[in-house]
Design a protein around this motif. Sequence first.
Motif: not given
Length: 303
Positions: A190-209
Amino acid sequence: MTAAQTILASASACAWCGAPLEERGERLNGRVRCPDCGAATTDPWPDEATLAQAYADWYRPSSGRFVWPGDQILRLTRGKLAGRLDRIAPPGPVLDVGAGDGTLLDSFHRTGREAWGLERASTRPDVREAELDEVEGSFAGIVFWHSLEHLREPGAALARATELLAPGGVLVVAVPNTASLQARAFGDHWLALDLPRHLVHLPANALIERLRSLGLGVERVSYLRGGQVVFGWLHGLVGLLPGRPNLYHAIRQPAARERQLSSGSWLAAHVVARLLLPVAAGLAALEAAVRRGGSVYVEARKP
């Protein structure tokens, strides 16, 4: 090294909620998923030398990142974002966390709004090389446009941003959504994994909560406005071809590529992308309709 960095160096704790991962975390390729909040933490946790290499000169060269019309599209979309935040935020300055080359700041300046940013390296006076916890003042709006996932302590950054918001101030966050259909379809590619620059990988509900737990009122959630939605599908579909041509590298200028492409791979990526664009657009519309888009955009207001 802080205590938090010591814990996170071995990805033994969730970068989002701090829960222990050593025995309970789900080990994935390059990351480990937290059973408590559903977020994943990059593993192994990169040190500063690794990140410096990942953000080398090719990442954002002064000549621009994308071939025409990529940079022009970015300026247009940033202009729309600045215009919207200027309308919904109270009077006062705006802070752009992860300001990049300052495109969003330029858009705010054109509206007459005072704005400045934070970045790893600055090339202009309205962008500071500083951490969010070093910032003082009060802001009408704070933006994390695909920058929260790059931070070592994203939860603490949101808490500090909430403190810095003026009453009625608006927080805007856009991040990749690991609960998206495209994340599920393409997995480790998946394009948006972008390791190692992306350090945390969030599902939408985790952000909203998390935003609600900070006392913010979530006023808008969109699975289209966050960007990279159609392109996420397009990149993934092109990458299914033999040899896995990399569309993201193909649309970047030669000086802005982490690795160079053969002329055949470049041509194949562009030709197939044109053919598959309607398919990618349809899939992006579908995942947005079922609220599982490739990115999530959230507007939240401080009471």
